[in-house]
Design a protein around this motif. Sequence first.
Motif, PDB file in Angstrom:
ATOM      1  N   ILE A 405      47.652  50.083  24.287  1.00 18.24           N
ATOM      2  CA  ILE A 405      47.056  48.876  24.886  1.00 18.24           C
ATOM      3  C   ILE A 405      45.601  49.180  25.233  1.00 18.24           C
ATOM      4  O   ILE A 405      45.311  50.231  25.802  1.00 18.24           O
ATOM      5  CB  ILE A 405      47.772  48.498  26.214  1.00 18.24           C
ATOM      6  CG1 ILE A 405      49.275  48.423  26.060  1.00 18.24           C
ATOM      7  CG2 ILE A 405      47.172  47.239  26.825  1.00 18.24           C
ATOM      8  CD1 ILE A 405      49.896  47.104  25.999  1.00 18.24           C
ATOM      9  N   ARG A 406      44.717  48.221  24.923  1.00 19.10           N
ATOM     10  CA  ARG A 406      43.310  48.388  25.339  1.00 19.10           C
ATOM     11  C   ARG A 406      42.845  47.096  26.016  1.00 19.10           C
ATOM     12  O   ARG A 406      43.082  46.004  25.460  1.00 19.10           O
ATOM     13  CB  ARG A 406      42.422  48.664  24.122  1.00 19.10           C
ATOM     14  CG  ARG A 406      42.718  49.986  23.435  1.00 19.10           C
ATOM     15  CD  ARG A 406      41.631  50.354  22.433  1.00 19.10           C
ATOM     16  NE  ARG A 406      41.597  49.482  21.283  1.00 19.10           N
ATOM     17  CZ  ARG A 406      42.004  49.824  20.062  1.00 19.10           C
ATOM     18  NH1 ARG A 406      42.474  51.044  19.809  1.00 19.10           N
ATOM     19  NH2 ARG A 406      41.923  48.965  19.067  1.00 19.10           N
ATOM     20  N   LEU A 407      42.237  47.249  27.194  1.00 16.31           N
ATOM     21  CA  LEU A 407      41.692  46.073  27.881  1.00 16.31           C
ATOM     22  C   LEU A 407      40.206  45.986  27.570  1.00 16.31           C
ATOM     23  O   LEU A 407      39.463  46.948  27.789  1.00 16.31           O
ATOM     24  CB  LEU A 407      41.852  46.207  29.404  1.00 16.31           C
ATOM     25  CG  LEU A 407      43.267  46.312  29.960  1.00 16.31           C
ATOM     26  CD1 LEU A 407      43.227  46.443  31.486  1.00 16.31           C
ATOM     27  CD2 LEU A 407      44.089  45.097  29.579  1.00 16.31           C
ATOM     28  N   LEU A 408      39.770  44.820  27.059  1.00 18.22           N
ATOM     29  CA  LEU A 408      38.344  44.649  26.758  1.00 18.22           C
ATOM     30  C   LEU A 408      37.768  43.584  27.692  1.00 18.22           C
ATOM     31  O   LEU A 408      38.065  42.400  27.569  1.00 18.22           O
ATOM     32  CB  LEU A 408      38.150  44.220  25.299  1.00 18.22           C
ATOM     33  CG  LEU A 408      38.772  45.139  24.234  1.00 18.22           C
ATOM     34  CD1 LEU A 408      38.518  44.600  22.837  1.00 18.22           C
ATOM     35  CD2 LEU A 408      38.212  46.553  24.334  1.00 18.22           C
ATOM     36  N   ILE A 409      36.985  44.062  28.651  1.00 17.24           N
ATOM     37  CA  ILE A 409      36.342  43.155  29.623  1.00 17.24           C
ATOM     38  C   ILE A 409      34.866  43.519  29.630  1.00 17.24           C
ATOM     39  O   ILE A 409      34.520  44.699  29.722  1.00 17.24           O
ATOM     40  CB  ILE A 409      36.936  43.335  31.035  1.00 17.24           C
ATOM     41  CG1 ILE A 409      38.455  43.149  30.993  1.00 17.24           C
ATOM     42  CG2 ILE A 409      36.334  42.356  32.029  1.00 17.24           C
ATOM     43  CD1 ILE A 409      39.149  43.422  32.296  1.00 17.24           C
ATOM     44  N   PRO A 410      33.956  42.518  29.528  1.00 17.06           N
ATOM     45  CA  PRO A 410      32.528  42.846  29.446  1.00 17.06           C
ATOM     46  C   PRO A 410      32.060  43.739  30.591  1.00 17.06           C
ATOM     47  O   PRO A 410      31.309  44.677  30.390  1.00 17.06           O
ATOM     48  CB  PRO A 410      31.840  41.476  29.513  1.00 17.06           C
ATOM     49  CG  PRO A 410      32.890  40.472  29.218  1.00 17.06           C
ATOM     50  CD  PRO A 410      34.213  41.086  29.476  1.00 17.06           C
ATOM     51  N   ASN A 411      32.503  43.433  31.792  1.00 19.57           N
ATOM     52  CA  ASN A 411      32.099  44.261  32.927  1.00 19.57           C
ATOM     53  C   ASN A 411      33.293  44.329  33.858  1.00 19.57           C
ATOM     54  O   ASN A 411      33.557  43.406  34.619  1.00 19.57           O
ATOM     55  CB  ASN A 411      30.882  43.626  33.626  1.00 19.57           C
ATOM     56  CG  ASN A 411      30.614  44.277  34.970  1.00 19.57           C
ATOM     57  OD1 ASN A 411      31.066  45.395  35.215  1.00 19.57           O
ATOM     58  ND2 ASN A 411      29.905  43.577  35.837  1.00 19.57           N
ATOM     59  N   ASN A 412      34.038  45.441  33.754  1.00 18.03           N
ATOM     60  CA  ASN A 412      35.288  45.489  34.517  1.00 18.03           C
ATOM     61  C   ASN A 412      35.093  46.002  35.938  1.00 18.03           C
ATOM     62  O   ASN A 412      35.791  46.873  36.400  1.00 18.03           O
ATOM     63  CB  ASN A 412      36.339  46.332  33.790  1.00 18.03           C
ATOM     64  CG  ASN A 412      37.709  46.131  34.422  1.00 18.03           C
ATOM     65  OD1 ASN A 412      37.874  45.239  35.248  1.00 18.03           O
ATOM     66  ND2 ASN A 412      38.659  46.957  34.063  1.00 18.03           N
ATOM     67  N   SER A 413      34.099  45.479  36.612  1.00 16.54           N
ATOM     68  CA  SER A 413      33.990  45.711  38.049  1.00 16.54           C
ATOM     69  C   SER A 413      33.172  44.533  38.552  1.00 16.54           C
ATOM     70  O   SER A 413      31.972  44.619  38.747  1.00 16.54           O
ATOM     71  CB  SER A 413      33.301  47.036  38.341  1.00 16.54           C
ATOM     72  OG  SER A 413      33.285  47.240  39.731  1.00 16.54           O
ATOM     73  N   VAL A 414      33.888  43.425  38.687  1.00 11.70           N
ATOM     74  CA  VAL A 414      33.188  42.170  38.971  1.00 11.70           C
ATOM     75  C   VAL A 414      32.938  42.069  40.469  1.00 11.70           C
ATOM     76  O   VAL A 414      33.867  42.173  41.261  1.00 11.70           O
ATOM     77  CB  VAL A 414      34.064  40.978  38.511  1.00 11.70           C
ATOM     78  CG1 VAL A 414      33.330  39.664  38.735  1.00 11.70           C
ATOM     79  CG2 VAL A 414      34.446  41.143  37.065  1.00 11.70           C
ATOM     80  N   GLU A 415      31.662  41.888  40.822  1.00 13.41           N
ATOM     81  CA  GLU A 415      31.333  41.763  42.250  1.00 13.41           C
ATOM     82  C   GLU A 415      31.155  40.287  42.595  1.00 13.41           C
ATOM     83  O   GLU A 415      30.387  39.575  41.958  1.00 13.41           O
ATOM     84  CB  GLU A 415      30.044  42.524  42.534  1.00 13.41           C
ATOM     85  CG  GLU A 415      29.740  42.572  44.016  1.00 13.41           C
ATOM     86  CD  GLU A 415      28.476  43.359  44.325  1.00 13.41           C
ATOM     87  OE1 GLU A 415      28.235  44.402  43.675  1.00 13.41           O
ATOM     88  OE2 GLU A 415      27.735  42.910  45.213  1.00 13.41           O
ATOM     89  N   LEU A 416      31.910  39.846  43.575  1.00 13.61           N
ATOM     90  CA  LEU A 416      31.820  38.436  43.982  1.00 13.61           C
ATOM     91  C   LEU A 416      31.430  38.349  45.442  1.00 13.61           C
ATOM     92  O   LEU A 416      32.028  39.006  46.298  1.00 13.61           O
ATOM     93  CB  LEU A 416      33.172  37.728  43.813  1.00 13.61           C
ATOM     94  CG  LEU A 416      33.699  37.509  42.398  1.00 13.61           C
ATOM     95  CD1 LEU A 416      34.978  36.711  42.446  1.00 13.61           C
ATOM     96  CD2 LEU A 416      32.675  36.779  41.551  1.00 13.61           C
ATOM     97  N   LYS A 417      30.427  37.524  45.718  1.00 13.07           N
ATOM     98  CA  LYS A 417      30.062  37.331  47.137  1.00 13.07           C
ATOM     99  C   LYS A 417      31.051  36.376  47.785  1.00 13.07           C
ATOM    100  O   LYS A 417      31.854  35.742  47.089  1.00 13.07           O
ATOM    101  CB  LYS A 417      28.626  36.853  47.277  1.00 13.07           C
ATOM    102  CG  LYS A 417      28.331  35.511  46.689  1.00 13.07           C
ATOM    103  CD  LYS A 417      26.862  35.238  46.934  1.00 13.07           C
ATOM    104  CE  LYS A 417      26.356  34.018  46.331  1.00 13.07           C
ATOM    105  NZ  LYS A 417      26.373  32.767  46.490  1.00 13.07           N
ATOM    106  N   SER A 418      30.992  36.277  49.098  1.00 13.44           N
ATOM    107  CA  SER A 418      31.932  35.428  49.839  1.00 13.44           C
ATOM    108  C   SER A 418      31.931  34.005  49.286  1.00 13.44           C
ATOM    109  O   SER A 418      30.872  33.402  49.086  1.00 13.44           O
ATOM    110  CB  SER A 418      31.514  35.404  51.304  1.00 13.44           C
ATOM    111  OG  SER A 418      32.184  34.382  51.975  1.00 13.44           O
ATOM    112  N   GLY A 419      33.118  33.513  48.997  1.00 13.59           N
ATOM    113  CA  GLY A 419      33.260  32.124  48.554  1.00 13.59           C
ATOM    114  C   GLY A 419      33.047  31.929  47.063  1.00 13.59           C
ATOM    115  O   GLY A 419      33.215  30.814  46.559  1.00 13.59           O
ATOM    116  N   ALA A 420      32.680  33.001  46.330  1.00 11.35           N
ATOM    117  CA  ALA A 420      32.363  32.824  44.901  1.00 11.35           C
ATOM    118  C   ALA A 420      33.626  32.811  44.044  1.00 11.35           C
ATOM    119  O   ALA A 420      34.636  33.432  44.365  1.00 11.35           O
ATOM    120  CB  ALA A 420      31.435  33.940  44.445  1.00 11.35           C
TER     121      ALA A 420
END
Length: 472
Positions: A405-420
């Motif tokens: 199995i391979r997971l392909l995510i453009p940026n696998n550490s997504v930072e979200l600010k409050s409410g995003a």
Amino acid sequence: MSDLRELPLDRPSSFDDQGRRRKIHPTPVSGFFHRRRELLKFVLILFFLSVPWIKVNGHPLLLLDIQNRIFSLFGVVFRAHDLPIVVLFLLLFTTTIGWLTTLYGRVWCGWACPQTVFIEFVYRRIETWIEGDAITRRKMDQGPFTFDRFAKLAIKWALFLAFTLVITHSLLAVFVGTERLPVLLSSPPSENLFFFLFTWILTGILLLDFGFLREQFCIVMCPYGKMQSVFQDAHSLAITYDSARGEPRRSIDTKTHGDCIDCYKCVQVCPTGIDIRRGSNQLECIGCTACADACDSVMERLKKPLGLIKYNSEAQSGHGFLARFFKGRVLAYEVFFLILITILSLTLSRRTDFSVEIFKVRGAPYTQIDSEWLSNSFHLELGNESFHAKTFTVELPEGVNPSSIRLLIPNNSVELKSGAIQQIPLTIEFKKELLTLGKTMLPLEVSIKTLSDSAKEPNQRYKAEVTLIGPF
Ligand code: SF4
Ligand code: SF4
């Protein structure tokens, strides 16, 4: 005094026979209830003004940030999609008010309503300080409009305005949060026109209410005041006059008389200008207990038992603490209250301060990469519903063989600010041999980390599952 003895029967006492408002200047009172109410008013004013600054679990006790659609109630954070929880809270609030009113009548109006508390503790005090006691003010109302009167009015309204601005800025903090309040205050009004207008319109409304309308708001406009008859029953507590004991009232040529000496002290102190001896269920009575204290002071001087005016119910059932809790309508409120609390607790215990949704991309169900490997495409929707920034990382759980199995995510550490909320593409490549009858379930884990050091929100893991499909 003469006008107090001629209270009308066909209209609220605060109107004259021409329908014009008769301004009420209640005489100050002291006594058993007054002392307790003063203490409560002081505590409540501190509470009302500091609500936006009080934190529970690191979150505001009350925040209604409509602009960013983030709300906090008792430290529990809600987003716009949490409408069912908000409805549950509203039902709980209404049930509590119904329960309280059925048991204790207008105890909210007389003891805890911000209108009563602010007017009596702050605005009437300022008025007395600047314009004099109730008798002086009554005389001043009837006198000419002199420069002295104008100066007193100007000073009084300037002080009213200053205190009202304190209240409205506390209210503004409820809507924008305490962190944003200083930013708004230090920037020019043109940059925050909406909040600028909100603050000044609210200031105008409160100033009009607390400085001028006062009892008229309770009598004419307050929806809760209008609903009293819906909530109350014959056992609800109210301020009542004991007519069996008080009547006939003492007058000069009456030999046998009751305990009421017809001194009108109870009317002089009433903030809505009524005579409680005309009945306990008058629309204008806010249950403030001032008449009870005034009458007790008279009874004390006459060396008669206190309580000619007291808390009692229409059914004379007294105010025994326990008995009333298990009767008819009160019991129904309590059962409904317990049901709501159970549903709310279960709902809250299952909710998180983030959201993770995985949707299959429409179109071809799978892509054949080569003879051995397939791929499926998804949309991953991540939402941060807390007050602090978070990172979201998608991982394969332990036990899943990464060589198939391979997971392909453009940026696998997504930072979200409050409410995003953010949607990102997720492609999963997998070996065809994993499929059984054209499909297989794949567990995934999302690791959620809070970025703020001061935040008390622990790091969390969310377990998800996706269905991988391929040729049958
Ligand atoms: S009648 Fe008594 S309890 Fe009712 S509003 Fe007047 S003073 Fe307060
Ligand atoms: S204060 Fe008491 S004694 Fe005086 S008029 Fe009112 S009920 Fe009667």
